[in-house]
Motif scaffolding. Structure first.
Motif, PDB file in Angstrom:
ATOM      1  N   GLY A 145     -76.220   8.171   9.085  1.00  0.00           N
ATOM      2  CA  GLY A 145     -75.494   7.564  10.193  1.00  0.00           C
ATOM      3  C   GLY A 145     -75.712   8.251  11.523  1.00  0.00           C
ATOM      4  O   GLY A 145     -74.783   8.371  12.320  1.00  0.00           O
ATOM      5  N   ASP A 150     -72.255   4.050  13.508  1.00  0.00           N
ATOM      6  CA  ASP A 150     -70.943   4.566  13.109  1.00  0.00           C
ATOM      7  C   ASP A 150     -70.874   4.641  11.585  1.00  0.00           C
ATOM      8  O   ASP A 150     -71.295   3.712  10.893  1.00  0.00           O
ATOM      9  CB  ASP A 150     -69.828   3.652  13.620  1.00  0.00           C
ATOM     10  CG  ASP A 150     -69.693   3.681  15.135  1.00  0.00           C
ATOM     11  OD1 ASP A 150     -70.064   4.709  15.733  1.00  0.00           O
ATOM     12  OD2 ASP A 150     -69.228   2.672  15.703  1.00  0.00           O
ATOM     13  N   LEU A 151     -70.351   5.743  11.082  1.00  0.00           N
ATOM     14  CA  LEU A 151     -70.176   5.874   9.636  1.00  0.00           C
ATOM     15  C   LEU A 151     -69.105   4.898   9.156  1.00  0.00           C
ATOM     16  O   LEU A 151     -68.080   4.711   9.809  1.00  0.00           O
ATOM     17  CB  LEU A 151     -69.773   7.303   9.275  1.00  0.00           C
ATOM     18  CG  LEU A 151     -70.817   8.384   9.552  1.00  0.00           C
ATOM     19  CD1 LEU A 151     -70.227   9.769   9.312  1.00  0.00           C
ATOM     20  CD2 LEU A 151     -72.053   8.180   8.683  1.00  0.00           C
ATOM     21  N   ASN A 152     -69.343   4.295   7.994  1.00  0.00           N
ATOM     22  CA  ASN A 152     -68.398   3.318   7.442  1.00  0.00           C
ATOM     23  C   ASN A 152     -68.464   3.391   5.918  1.00  0.00           C
ATOM     24  O   ASN A 152     -69.401   2.884   5.306  1.00  0.00           O
ATOM     25  CB  ASN A 152     -68.742   1.910   7.927  1.00  0.00           C
ATOM     26  CG  ASN A 152     -67.716   0.878   7.501  1.00  0.00           C
ATOM     27  OD1 ASN A 152     -66.970   1.075   6.539  1.00  0.00           O
ATOM     28  ND2 ASN A 152     -67.665  -0.238   8.208  1.00  0.00           N
ATOM     29  N   ASP A 153     -67.458   4.025   5.308  1.00  0.00           N
ATOM     30  CA  ASP A 153     -67.501   4.190   3.854  1.00  0.00           C
ATOM     31  C   ASP A 153     -67.060   2.949   3.093  1.00  0.00           C
ATOM     32  O   ASP A 153     -67.118   2.928   1.861  1.00  0.00           O
ATOM     33  CB  ASP A 153     -66.699   5.413   3.405  1.00  0.00           C
ATOM     34  CG  ASP A 153     -65.265   5.414   3.887  1.00  0.00           C
ATOM     35  OD1 ASP A 153     -64.844   4.436   4.536  1.00  0.00           O
ATOM     36  OD2 ASP A 153     -64.561   6.408   3.621  1.00  0.00           O
ATOM     37  N   ASP A 209     -71.539   7.450   3.047  1.00  0.00           N
ATOM     38  CA  ASP A 209     -70.767   7.764   4.256  1.00  0.00           C
ATOM     39  C   ASP A 209     -69.432   8.424   3.911  1.00  0.00           C
ATOM     40  O   ASP A 209     -68.874   9.186   4.712  1.00  0.00           O
ATOM     41  CB  ASP A 209     -70.504   6.492   5.065  1.00  0.00           C
ATOM     42  CG  ASP A 209     -71.750   5.965   5.753  1.00  0.00           C
ATOM     43  OD1 ASP A 209     -72.867   6.399   5.395  1.00  0.00           O
ATOM     44  OD2 ASP A 209     -71.617   5.104   6.642  1.00  0.00           O
ATOM     45  N   TRP A 240     -71.367  16.852   7.954  1.00  0.00           N
ATOM     46  CA  TRP A 240     -72.198  16.912   6.757  1.00  0.00           C
ATOM     47  C   TRP A 240     -72.357  18.336   6.234  1.00  0.00           C
ATOM     48  O   TRP A 240     -73.211  18.588   5.390  1.00  0.00           O
ATOM     49  CB  TRP A 240     -73.567  16.302   7.042  1.00  0.00           C
ATOM     50  CG  TRP A 240     -73.521  14.828   7.313  1.00  0.00           C
ATOM     51  CD1 TRP A 240     -73.564  14.212   8.527  1.00  0.00           C
ATOM     52  CD2 TRP A 240     -73.412  13.778   6.348  1.00  0.00           C
ATOM     53  NE1 TRP A 240     -73.494  12.845   8.388  1.00  0.00           N
ATOM     54  CE2 TRP A 240     -73.398  12.546   7.047  1.00  0.00           C
ATOM     55  CE3 TRP A 240     -73.327  13.748   4.951  1.00  0.00           C
ATOM     56  CZ2 TRP A 240     -73.302  11.315   6.412  1.00  0.00           C
ATOM     57  CZ3 TRP A 240     -73.237  12.515   4.314  1.00  0.00           C
ATOM     58  CH2 TRP A 240     -73.224  11.322   5.040  1.00  0.00           C
TER      59      TRP A 240
END
Length: 221
Positions: free
Chosen positions: A156, A160-163, A169, A220
């Motif tokens: 990402g 935008d990170l989106n789990d 993510d 991370w």
């Protein structure tokens, strides 16, 4: 297994109508073992309270994508009371067990005020890190119809990170930081070891998919 544990397992199985393998009897057993190990290392905590809370903490299982998810631990604590009334535990222990169940949930945001509640919360969160955490992450992502990862932007760096969209993510958005939220020193130590294992997995995933691991990014690391 003691008679007390056997009765709790029977009650859990009779109450459990869910097919969620990430919150099944074996999850409860692992949480129990982790809680007892932390308790023994600290030399504190009521073992009957911890055992009962571990078995009954997910008595009401609300799906992670439900708007009522934050209510699950309170509903579980309420559902546990009639079960506990049929066991050889005191009123004081029942109150302690119910509080531990209510406070274990990440989404509920309830402060654990007793050592048993702190230990149970740590023991349950240990299920979200390490090898078990990796397995449960992808299992839950599959049940929610999420993708494994973004093959064009694994970490990402340009989105935008989106789990809810990509399982990987979720490591950055929650799992890699869980060790910092542990209540006990013993829980933090185990969680940090398991977090390092997850980072190793992610580095291997990066190598196999042609990406560089973003070690300098605090999300991370």
């Amino acid at each position: 297994m003691t008679e007390f544990e056997s009765k709790l397992e029977t009650a859990l199985l009779e109450h459990d109508n869910s097919e969620d393998a990430s919150h099944d009897l074996f999850h409860a057993r692992r949480v129990k073992l982790a809680a007892l190990e932390i308790s023994k290392r600290r030399n504190e905590g009521d073992h009957e309270v911890l055992i009962a809370a571990a078995y009954l903490h997910d008595l009401v299982n609300v799906p992670k994508n439900s708007p009522d998810r934050a209510k699950a631990s309170t509903l579980s604590a309420q559902a546990a009371e009639p079960i506990l009334r049929n066991l050889t535990v005191s009123d004081e222990q029942i109150t302690s067990i119910q509080h531990a169940i209510e406070a274990h949930s990440f989404s509920a945001g309830i402060e654990p005020k007793t050592i048993e509640a702190q230990i149970l919360q740590d023991a349950d969160r240990l299920e979200s890190v390490g090898a078990i955490g990796i397995a449960r992450t992808f299992y839950i992502a599959s049940s929610m119809n999420s993708g494994l990862f973004d093959g064009g932007d694994l970490f990402g760096e340009n989105r935008d990170l989106n789990d809810k969209t990509y399982a990987v993510d979720h490591f950055a958005l929650k799992l890699l930081q869980l060790h910092k939220t542990m209540c006990t020193k013993e829980g933090r130590e185990v969680a940090k070891e398991r977090t390092d294992y997850m980072i190793g997995f992610l580095k291997q995933l990066a190598a196999e998919t042609g990406f560089d691991y973003p070690a300098g990014n605090e999300r991370w690391s």
